[in-house]
Design an enzyme around this catalytic site. Structure first.
Site, PDB file in Angstrom:
ATOM      1  N   TRP A 231     -66.198  21.268  -1.241  1.00 36.89           N
ATOM      2  CA  TRP A 231     -65.869  20.132  -2.192  1.00 36.89           C
ATOM      3  C   TRP A 231     -64.781  20.158  -3.010  1.00 36.89           C
ATOM      4  CZ3 TRP A 231     -65.659  21.081  -7.650  1.00 36.89           C
ATOM      5  CH2 TRP A 231     -65.783  19.807  -8.353  1.00 36.89           C
ATOM      6  N   GLY A 250     -71.016  16.249  -1.083  1.00 38.03           N
ATOM      7  CA  GLY A 250     -71.992  16.784  -1.899  1.00 38.03           C
ATOM      8  C   GLY A 250     -71.810  16.379  -3.401  1.00 38.03           C
ATOM      9  N   ASP A 251     -70.839  15.931  -3.773  1.00 39.93           N
ATOM     10  CA  ASP A 251     -70.426  15.733  -5.156  1.00 39.93           C
ATOM     11  C   ASP A 251     -71.398  14.972  -5.827  1.00 39.93           C
ATOM     12  OD1 ASP A 251     -68.095  15.341  -7.237  1.00 39.93           O
ATOM     13  OD2 ASP A 251     -69.186  13.661  -7.371  1.00 39.93           O
ATOM     14  N   ALA A 252     -72.020  15.584  -7.011  1.00 43.71           N
ATOM     15  CA  ALA A 252     -73.150  15.185  -7.541  1.00 43.71           C
ATOM     16  C   ALA A 252     -72.802  13.606  -8.092  1.00 43.71           C
ATOM     17  CB  ALA A 252     -73.576  15.782  -8.693  1.00 43.71           C
ATOM     18  N   LEU A 254     -70.511  11.349  -6.993  1.00 43.03           N
ATOM     19  CA  LEU A 254     -70.425  10.531  -5.817  1.00 43.03           C
ATOM     20  C   LEU A 254     -71.800  10.175  -5.454  1.00 43.03           C
ATOM     21  CD1 LEU A 254     -68.651   9.096  -3.876  1.00 43.03           C
ATOM     22  CD2 LEU A 254     -68.473  11.207  -2.637  1.00 43.03           C
TER      23      LEU A 254
END
Length: 301
Positions: A231, A250-252, A254
């Site tokens: 990330w 995995g970006d919350a 996104l």
DNA sequence: CTCCAGGTATTTT
DNA sequence: AAAATACATGGA
């Protein structure tokens, strides 16, 4: 006598959108946004400067409010601003792709001229990622401010303080306990000091990253450092090196944006995500940025 | 109290 | 190789 320069902007550009993004409800301590302009302080080779940036007649105008810049410092700021607001990318191909997607087409209109807001300082982008790992953004900005106001320098102008991001040298010599006192976790403190050390001993630099042949090898160079995962590597590569094809997996934020737009139903649906980004090949970073933009809460006109 | 937040490293299957 | 878990902290 005050120094002033202009940069002609030749691409789709909406200053209001850019400023709004900069000031979208979070407290970033590294610049200040006013009605139609932004101010930011710099320290280039020990020369402290404060500049004000505004847009008029298809050009960005940069005015020095403080400091006595030589040609080399002016060039530094010109380049910095140009990277910060991504002035040179032709957005037409990206907009064509947006328009081709029914759930994203609105972005071409609503966010038209919004440039990818970068983070041209490598150390700042690395620190910001480490700070932001696994905590909410409000808290992350709070810690960033605390960090900068403890270890950074500032310029005072009209009774306001304009902060300059700390030097990596200073941070590399800190004890973990010093950062713990600012509410960094042990891990964050350790990672930050390690990364600062890498910049100091030149194990890592923008030049070294640019020398690598391709995206995977740049990612590899970054992730080999403790505390930098997939990330962070992708975030830094897109925000700092302006790589066009990064996805911060995995970006919350996104993932939430992808759910909002009906791209995925669950956050584990990797296949749909890959398929979705495939149609934006070469523009993954910009798409991610616009999706982040879509998360912003407050209304704007 | 529980769950999540712009994750990563480590340990356990 | 993939999955579970520890890590710290604040806010909803």
């Amino acid at each position: 006598m005050t120094t002033e320069i202009s940069i002609a902007v030749h691409q789709h550009f909406n200053w209001k959108e850019c400023l709004w993004y900069l000031d979208r409800g979070f407290d970033d301590c590294i610049y200040k946004v006013y009605a139609d302009r932004v101010r930011r302080a710099f320290d280039v080779d020990g020369v402290k400067m404060l500049v004000e940036i505004l847009y008029e007649n298809s050009s960005l105008h940069i005015k020095w409010l403080f400091g006595d810049p030589a040609e080399i410092h002016i060039d530094y700021v010109r380049k910095f601003v140009s990277e910060w607001f991504d002035l040179d990318t032709d957005l037409n191909p990206f907009y064509e792709r947006l328009l081709a997607n029914s759930s994203l087409a609105y972005m071409q209109k609503d966010y038209f001229g919004l440039r990818f807001i970068g983070m041209p300082d490598l150390f700042e982008s690395l620190c910001w990622c480490i700070i932001g790992q696994q905590i909410n953004l409000n808290f992350a900005y709070k810690i960033k401010r605390r960090f900068v106001e403890t270890y950074g320098d500032f310029i005072e102008y009209e009774k306001e303080r304009y902060w300059i991001f700390p030097e990596s040298e200073k941070i590399s010599n800190l004890m973990i306990s010093a950062l713990r006192a600012l509410q960094f976790s042990n891990k964050k403190a350790e990672y930050l000091i390690t990364v600062a050390g890498c910049l100091v001993d030149k194990t890592l630099s923008k030049e070294l990253l640019l020398k690598m042949p391709d995206l995977p090898s740049r990612e590899q160079m970054l992730t080999s450092i403790r505390g930098i995962g997939r990330w962070t590597a992708n975030y830094v590569l897109m925000k700092n090196l302006r790589e066009p094809s990064c996805i911060p997996h995995g970006d919350a934020g996104l993932l939430n944006a992808l759910i909002n737009h009906g791209v995925i139903k669950s956050k584990a649906d990797r296949q749909s995500i890959d398929k979705f980004f495939n149609s934006f090949s070469g523009w993954e970073s910009y798409l991610t940025f616009y999706l982040w933009r879509s998360l912003a809460k407050p209304q704007h006109t």
